[in-house]
Design an enzyme around this catalytic site. Sequence first.
Site, PDB file in Angstrom:
ATOM      1  N   ASN A 151      80.639  59.936   7.115  1.00 40.98           N
ATOM      2  CA  ASN A 151      81.891  59.291   7.943  1.00 40.98           C
ATOM      3  C   ASN A 151      82.249  60.236   8.848  1.00 40.98           C
ATOM      4  OD1 ASN A 151      84.381  58.386   8.566  1.00 40.98           O
ATOM      5  ND2 ASN A 151      85.341  58.783   6.362  1.00 40.98           N
ATOM      6  N   LYS A 184      84.841  60.079  10.830  1.00 43.61           N
ATOM      7  CA  LYS A 184      86.225  60.179  11.069  1.00 43.61           C
ATOM      8  C   LYS A 184      86.319  60.035  12.639  1.00 43.61           C
ATOM      9  CE  LYS A 184      87.089  62.207   6.776  1.00 43.61           C
ATOM     10  NZ  LYS A 184      87.807  62.588   5.772  1.00 43.61           N
ATOM     11  N   HIS A 214      89.694  53.366   3.161  1.00 39.98           N
ATOM     12  CA  HIS A 214      89.459  54.787   3.227  1.00 39.98           C
ATOM     13  C   HIS A 214      90.943  55.460   2.813  1.00 39.98           C
ATOM     14  CE1 HIS A 214      88.846  58.922   4.236  1.00 39.98           C
ATOM     15  NE2 HIS A 214      87.658  58.926   3.960  1.00 39.98           N
ATOM     16  N   GLU A 226      92.336  57.758   4.090  1.00 43.00           N
ATOM     17  CA  GLU A 226      93.142  58.115   5.454  1.00 43.00           C
ATOM     18  C   GLU A 226      93.801  56.689   5.819  1.00 43.00           C
ATOM     19  OE1 GLU A 226      89.992  60.356   7.314  1.00 43.00           O
ATOM     20  OE2 GLU A 226      90.376  61.844   5.837  1.00 43.00           O
ATOM     21  N   GLU A 271      86.666  58.509  -4.102  1.00 46.22           N
ATOM     22  CA  GLU A 271      86.949  59.690  -3.257  1.00 46.22           C
ATOM     23  C   GLU A 271      88.526  60.083  -3.865  1.00 46.22           C
ATOM     24  OE1 GLU A 271      84.728  59.858   0.671  1.00 46.22           O
ATOM     25  OE2 GLU A 271      86.327  58.428   1.034  1.00 46.22           O
ATOM     26  N   GLY A 285      88.742  66.571   2.327  1.00 46.21           N
ATOM     27  CA  GLY A 285      89.012  67.243   3.419  1.00 46.21           C
ATOM     28  C   GLY A 285      89.836  68.796   3.086  1.00 46.21           C
ATOM     29  N   SER A 332      85.004  66.506  -0.024  1.00 41.82           N
ATOM     30  CA  SER A 332      84.518  67.979   0.004  1.00 41.82           C
ATOM     31  C   SER A 332      83.196  68.291  -0.365  1.00 41.82           C
ATOM     32  CB  SER A 332      85.604  68.875  -0.575  1.00 41.82           C
ATOM     33  OG  SER A 332      86.759  68.880   0.054  1.00 41.82           O
TER      34      SER A 332
END
Length: 246
Positions: A7, A9, A93, A95, A164, A170, A206
């Site tokens: 991904n 991003k 996702h 985010e 996730e 991250g 991560s």
Amino acid sequence: MKYIFGNWKMYLNTQQSIDLAREFAQLVQDGDGVEYAVFPNTLAFYDVAAELKNSPVATGAQNVGWTPQGAYTGSTSAFMFSDAGAKYALVGHSERRHVFGETNEDVRKRLEASIDVGLTPVLCIGETKEDRDADKTEYRLKKQLLKAFENLSLNGNRVIVAYEPVWAIGTGDACVPEEAQRVINLIKQEIKQYVDTDVPVLYGGSVSADNVVSYVSLPDIDGVLVGGASSKAESFMTLINNAISA
Ligand code: PGA
């Protein structure tokens, strides 16, 4: 291990995306027994999909609009991504949920829109740090799965789930592999209530070249969804090499 998904991003511009896609495609082979995919930004999507045509690496959308066409400024639909050569779509996702405020209801619409046009959705679920501290991990995941899968018709389509944990994305604070295995096993049991096909479940959060093998060697973890480490050639190529030679 069956899936390695990157991904990207909003990390790479178009030329950087094309270059990394080319490097990826040169590294891997059809016979690896792995499904590979990258999720470039919307602007780079078309060029990356063209670069990866006839390669073992598929292209996916980072997010999809649910109405095929119409007056939705700033949106790109599942239909349009499919038309441009997408195979997969990330849906829900973290985010999107936490930065852009997308609800379980939005996620459901994106899931259905992806299925309708024949994209394979990669449904992302995960608990926040607050959920975890309050011992609500299972509650959160079960709720996300219920909202996504209850009475969903797959019409013969595949669907993939990515676990996730929000606190692991991250942050460098990856979920301990045994814990990811335990939670993914629970997720698989839960999904069986709704869907009678096999649903692969990936781990994301991560993942790095150093820890990837510890995830993909566990029985219920079908692959990885990699963010930051997939956006740099060196770390991504090392990660892929480590994973496929494990
Ligand atoms: P990360 O992101 O690997 O940078 O933690 C994972 C993801 O957001 O899918």
